[in-house]
Design a protein around this motif. Structure first.
Motif, short mmCIF file in Angstrom:
data_model
loop_
_atom_site.label_atom_id
_atom_site.label_comp_id
_atom_site.label_asym_id
_atom_site.label_seq_id
_atom_site.Cartn_x
_atom_site.Cartn_y
_atom_site.Cartn_z
N ALA A 78 0.84 -1.20 0.00
CA ALA A 78 0.00 0.00 0.00
C ALA A 78 0.87 1.25 0.00
CB ALA A 78 -0.92 0.00 1.22
N SER A 79 0.47 2.25 -0.79
CA SER A 79 1.18 3.53 -0.82
C SER A 79 0.16 4.66 -0.98
CB SER A 79 2.20 3.57 -1.96
OG SER A 79 1.58 3.30 -3.21
N THR A 80 0.53 5.84 -0.53
CA THR A 80 -0.37 7.00 -0.60
C THR A 80 -0.27 7.67 -1.96
OG1 THR A 80 1.28 8.57 0.22
CG2 THR A 80 0.00 7.35 1.87
N PHE A 81 -0.91 8.83 -2.05
CA PHE A 81 -0.88 9.61 -3.29
C PHE A 81 0.55 9.98 -3.68
CE2 PHE A 81 -0.72 13.89 -5.14
CZ PHE A 81 -1.39 13.67 -6.33
N PHE A 82 1.42 10.24 -2.69
CA PHE A 82 2.80 10.67 -2.98
C PHE A 82 3.65 9.53 -3.54
CE2 PHE A 82 1.44 13.46 0.60
CZ PHE A 82 1.39 14.64 -0.12
N LYS A 83 3.33 8.29 -3.20
CA LYS A 83 4.06 7.10 -3.68
C LYS A 83 5.55 7.18 -3.37
CE LYS A 83 1.05 5.62 -7.45
NZ LYS A 83 0.95 5.28 -8.87
N LEU A 84 5.86 7.57 -2.14
CA LEU A 84 7.26 7.63 -1.73
C LEU A 84 7.67 6.36 -0.98
CD1 LEU A 84 7.44 11.37 -0.58
CD2 LEU A 84 8.15 10.38 -2.78
N VAL A 85 6.80 5.88 -0.10
CA VAL A 85 7.08 4.65 0.64
C VAL A 85 5.88 3.71 0.48
CG1 VAL A 85 8.57 5.79 2.31
CG2 VAL A 85 6.13 5.52 2.81
N ARG A 86 6.12 2.45 0.79
CA ARG A 86 5.08 1.43 0.73
C ARG A 86 5.07 0.63 2.02
NH1 ARG A 86 6.14 -2.20 -4.38
NH2 ARG A 86 8.29 -1.95 -3.62
N LYS A 87 3.88 0.21 2.41
CA LYS A 87 3.75 -0.70 3.53
C LYS A 87 3.31 -2.06 3.01
CE LYS A 87 1.34 -1.58 7.88
NZ LYS A 87 0.31 -1.14 8.85
N ARG A 88 4.02 -3.09 3.42
CA ARG A 88 3.67 -4.44 2.97
C ARG A 88 2.72 -5.10 3.96
NH1 ARG A 88 7.95 -9.33 2.74
NH2 ARG A 88 7.73 -9.03 4.99
N TYR A 89 1.64 -5.62 3.43
CA TYR A 89 0.70 -6.45 4.19
C TYR A 89 0.87 -7.90 3.70
CZ TYR A 89 -1.77 -2.28 5.85
OH TYR A 89 -2.10 -1.10 6.45
N THR A 90 1.12 -8.80 4.61
CA THR A 90 1.28 -10.21 4.26
C THR A 90 0.14 -11.00 4.88
OG1 THR A 90 3.69 -9.98 4.19
CG2 THR A 90 2.79 -12.22 4.34
N PHE A 91 -0.61 -11.65 3.99
CA PHE A 91 -1.72 -12.49 4.44
C PHE A 91 -1.34 -13.95 4.22
CE2 PHE A 91 -3.34 -8.40 3.10
CZ PHE A 91 -4.14 -8.02 4.17
N SER A 92 -1.21 -14.67 5.31
CA SER A 92 -0.74 -16.05 5.25
C SER A 92 -1.88 -16.98 4.85
CB SER A 92 -0.15 -16.48 6.60
OG SER A 92 0.96 -15.70 6.92
N TYR A 93 -1.95 -17.24 3.56
CA TYR A 93 -2.95 -18.18 3.05
C TYR A 93 -2.22 -19.34 2.38
CZ TYR A 93 -6.45 -14.55 3.80
OH TYR A 93 -7.27 -13.61 4.37
N ASP A 94 -1.58 -20.13 3.18
CA ASP A 94 -0.86 -21.29 2.66
C ASP A 94 -1.89 -22.35 2.28
OD1 ASP A 94 1.16 -22.98 1.95
OD2 ASP A 94 1.53 -23.69 3.98
N GLN A 95 -2.36 -22.29 1.03
CA GLN A 95 -3.49 -23.11 0.61
C GLN A 95 -3.06 -24.21 -0.36
OE1 GLN A 95 -5.66 -19.40 -0.58
NE2 GLN A 95 -7.42 -20.53 0.23
N PRO A 96 -3.33 -25.48 -0.01
CA PRO A 96 -3.11 -26.56 -0.96
C PRO A 96 -4.32 -26.72 -1.89
CG PRO A 96 -3.74 -27.46 1.17
CD PRO A 96 -3.72 -25.97 1.32
N VAL A 97 -4.06 -27.00 -3.14
CA VAL A 97 -5.13 -27.23 -4.11
C VAL A 97 -4.76 -28.47 -4.93
CG1 VAL A 97 -6.36 -26.32 -6.12
CG2 VAL A 97 -5.69 -24.78 -4.29
N LYS A 98 -5.71 -29.39 -5.03
CA LYS A 98 -5.48 -30.60 -5.82
C LYS A 98 -5.93 -30.38 -7.26
CE LYS A 98 -5.80 -33.95 -2.04
NZ LYS A 98 -6.50 -35.15 -1.52
N VAL A 99 -5.07 -30.77 -8.19
CA VAL A 99 -5.40 -30.67 -9.61
C VAL A 99 -5.87 -32.04 -10.09
CG1 VAL A 99 -4.54 -30.15 -11.92
CG2 VAL A 99 -3.72 -28.83 -9.96
N TYR A 100 -7.15 -32.10 -10.46
CA TYR A 100 -7.79 -33.35 -10.89
C TYR A 100 -7.84 -33.41 -12.41
CZ TYR A 100 -9.36 -34.68 -6.21
OH TYR A 100 -9.40 -35.08 -4.89
N PRO A 101 -8.11 -34.60 -12.96
CA PRO A 101 -8.37 -34.67 -14.41
C PRO A 101 -9.46 -33.70 -14.82
CG PRO A 101 -8.18 -36.86 -13.49
CD PRO A 101 -8.16 -35.91 -12.32
N SER A 102 -9.51 -33.38 -16.09
CA SER A 102 -10.32 -32.28 -16.58
C SER A 102 -11.82 -32.52 -16.41
CB SER A 102 -10.01 -32.00 -18.05
OG SER A 102 -10.79 -30.94 -18.53
N PHE A 103 -12.36 -32.12 -15.25
CA PHE A 103 -13.81 -32.24 -15.04
C PHE A 103 -14.55 -31.11 -15.76
CE2 PHE A 103 -11.81 -30.23 -11.32
CZ PHE A 103 -12.43 -29.00 -11.28
#
Length: 443
Positions: A144-169
């Motif tokens: 995220a940064s303001t209108f001036f775009k001089l600095v940024r703040k990082r937000y980290t959302f921990s969504y360690d999500q497993p997803v299984k890939v199946y045959p083409s349903f």
């Protein structure tokens, strides 16, 4: 404090401004009046940076969430949804970097949007998996940064999500329409009801010339005082098996997918159509041994069992043993069945080695051998050769294509049904062959 510095980032605009100030200090060596102005500009820049930092780090005001499907469909576009909300009291610029599974090898994902105070935003992006298995998403990072775009703040959302890939349903659902009665006449196939002598009774009707006298129902004839006959129709719940060769011949890739993946996607779509046609479907997977065997069943839950079994199928590096396949079919398939065998032959000698087993299977069942055209070789034939070397390559390619067609004729000579198809047309070709067999009453 450590978390503060870990989430503090400076934008490139700040470095450009610092470089500009350094240049002004250099010029002030010759133009002294610039020196004071440059110091004033420097103080203003420091003040703006402090305002930016205080505004962004005073509160945690950004909310973000990634929503992924429970499972991905192999070789299809799958949507991933990102939801964002701005809790700041001012306009912010957000840069979203999602940690996509390593299997996609995508390291340039970046989405930039502006959000007003209290505004929500939802956007989607698509991923195209080429392998079955478990994929894992990492963190969702929002800068995220303001209108001036001089600095940024990082937000980290921990969504360690497993997803299984199946045959083409997804492909399976797209081809679902072929199971509908009014659509089964596609590609020149005409749906014909064949009056047979199976165990499935249809109705009692009045005798007409040409009816089999062996089907006369004498009790009903005596009751109505005229000849009445029993009419039968083809049995609906017939066993249909998808037999998938997972040996080394199926490891060959086309358009990012192996032949095995094409076969798996096709068998899933075909099984779905067969279930909707009230047939019993089963699965057998083999290479140098039989890896999976599902007995044919007409329950709707059978499709989920097939899906779970196909999800685990991997290409083996062994040569496939058709002798073991014949032994297992002879032992467990006691009723005449439709056997759709997905395999591949590149040379006539390879077919000749397996032909005795194929003929033995076809003796007790209706066997359909499905193998693949080499599309790369076909493209080579269509090109105009410019050198003697290219002409020689084209001659060899023509021989390969000719051998494929000769293999199909060799199988047909012994009464074995065949499908020779490009990998991309496998599903539709397999389903149409099944509908043709049903309409002709071959099983």
């Amino acid at each position: 404090m450590i978390a503060f510095f870990r989430n503090l980032y400076f934008n490139s605009r700040l470095f450009y401004l610092i470089f500009g100030l350094a240049l002004l200090f250099l010029l002030s060596y010759w133009q002294e009046w610039l020196y004071s102005i440059t110091w004033i500009l420097s103080m203003i820049l420091v003040l703006l940076v402090l305002i930016d930092i205080i505004s962004l780090f005073r509160v945690d005001a950004i909310q973000a969430k990634r929503k992924v499907p429970e499972k991905f469909s192999n070789s299809d576009l799958n949507e991933v949804i990102i939801k964002l909300k701005n809790g700041y009291k001012f306009l912010v610029n957000l840069e979203i970097i999602d940690e996509i599974p390593v299997q996609f090898q995508k390291r340039d994902f970046l989405k930039s949007i502006y959000l007003r105070s209290g505004e929500k935003e939802v956007f989607t992006y698509t991923l195209l998996p080429k392998e079955r298995g478990e994929y894992r998403f990492g963190n969702l990072n929002v800068y995220a940064s303001t209108f001036f775009k001089l600095v940024r703040k990082r937000y980290t959302f921990s969504y360690d999500q497993p997803v299984k890939v199946y045959p083409s349903f997804i492909q399976m659902k797209k081809l679902d329409f072929l199971a509908l009665h009014q659509k089964t006449s596609m590609h020149g196939i005409k749906k014909i009801r064949r009056i047979g002598h199976t165990l499935e009774f249809e109705q009692i009707k009045e005798y007409v010339r040409g009816d089999d006298v062996r089907t006369i129902n004498w009790k009903t004839t005596a009751k109505h005082n005229r000849l009445m006959v029993n009419q039968f129709q083809d049995e609906k719940s017939q066993p249909v098996y998808s037999v998938i060769d997972s040996g080394r011949v199926m490891k060959m890739p086309f358009d990012g997918l192996s032949l095995l993946d094409y076969a798996i996607n096709s068998s899933l779509a075909f099984s779905n159509v067969a279930l909707r046609k009230k047939d019993k479907v089963g699965l057998l997977n083999f290479s140098n041994e039989v890896h999976h065997f599902l007995k044919a069943n007409s329950r709707l839950s059978q499709l989920n069992r097939i899906l779970e079994s196909l999800y685990k199928v991997n290409t083996q590096h062994y040569e496939s043993d058709f002798g073991i396949l014949y032994s297992r079919i002879r032992k467990h398939l006691t009723q005449r069945s439709l056997v759709m065998l997905y395999t591949n032959f590149e040379h006539m000698s390879g077919l000749k080695r397996q032909l005795p087993y194929l003929k033995a299977i076809n003796k007790n069942h209706l066997l359909v051998v499905i193998f693949f055209e080499n599309t790369e070789v076909t493209k080579l034939i269509k090109e105009e050769p410019e050198t003697i070397k290219e002409a020689a390559h084209q001659t060899v390619a023509e021989q390969f294509v000719h051998d494929k067609h000769m293999m199909a004729k060799e199988l047909q000579k012994y009464g074995i049904q065949t499908i020779l198809t490009p990998p991309g047309e496998l599903s539709i070709s397999t389903i149409n062959k099944y509908l043709e067999i049903k309409s002709r009453g071959l099983i």
